[in-house]
Enzyme design. Sequence first.
Site, PDB file in Angstrom:
ATOM      1  N   ASP A   1       0.844  -1.199   0.000  1.00 18.46           N
ATOM      2  CA  ASP A   1       0.000   0.000   0.000  1.00 18.46           C
ATOM      3  C   ASP A   1       0.880   1.251   0.000  1.00 18.46           C
ATOM      4  O   ASP A   1       2.094   1.159  -0.157  1.00 18.46           O
ATOM      5  CB  ASP A   1      -0.927  -0.067   1.220  1.00 18.46           C
TER       6      ASP A   1
ATOM      7  N   GLY B   1     -12.191   3.072   3.608  1.00 17.32           N
ATOM      8  CA  GLY B   1     -13.484   2.398   3.597  1.00 17.32           C
ATOM      9  C   GLY B   1     -13.988   1.975   4.963  1.00 17.32           C
ATOM     10  O   GLY B   1     -15.178   1.702   5.131  1.00 17.32           O
TER      11      GLY B   1
END
Length: 230
Positions: free
Chosen positions: A91, A219
Site C-alpha cells: 500500500d 473504507g
Amino acid sequence: MNSTYANVLPLKPALEAAEQGGYALGAFSPRYTPMIQAVLRAAERARSPLIVQISQRELNRYGSTPEAFAHEFFSAIDRDGISVPVVLHLDHTKEMAVIEAAITAGFTSVMIDASEHPLRDNIAITQSVVRYAHARGVSVEAELGMIGTTDFVETERDEELYTDPAEAEEFVRETQVDALAVSVGTAHGVYNVRQPRVDFARLKAIRARTPVHLVLHGGSGVPAHMVIEA
C-alpha cells in the site's frame, strides 16, 4: 512476482474478476504479521477473494520489512492451504527501493503514492514505477488528489484535496496504471468527528473519463449502502 501460487494474483485481474462477478474486493491491513493467518482463514471460510496489504509507513512503524511480511503471508497460505484468490499488495509507498524490495519478495501489486507532488511530477514518478513493475508482471496502483485523515479532511481545505476528473483522465492515459485511488470524500482512520461521505457525482465523472478500476481508500466505517452505490 511469485508464480508458485496460482491463487495469488496481481491486482488488475483480481479487480477484473470482481467487476465481472459484481462484488467489491476488500483490502485488509494486518499490521501485526500473525494477523495475516486470521485474515486469510476468514476469507477462506467465506470463500471471499481479498487483498492483503501493508504500507511503507506501517512497515516502518512496526519494525518489519517487505521480505518478512511476504514470508509470513506465503507461510500462512501453505499452513492452511488457502485457495481463494488473494492479492499481496504494497500500500501507500513513496520510495522506489521499498517497491523493488517488495516485488523481489513476491508482492503481486504495489502502490506508488506521489499525490503530494504537482501533477506532472506525480505522472513522471508513477511512470517509472509502472515501467519497472509491469516488466515483472506486477500491477500498479497510484493516487491522485489527496486522501487525508478523518481530522484533516474535515478542514476548510477539504474540497481542494478531491480528485479532478480531467486530471484523472490525463494521469491514467500517461501513466498506464492499473488502478487509481481517488479522493471523493472518504478518509483514512476512524470517523469520530463526522459521518463518512462520498461525492458520488465526482466519482461518476471520474469513472466516465478513466478506463481503469478506481480504488476507494478509507473504507472503514463507510456504510454498506455507500460502498454498494460507489
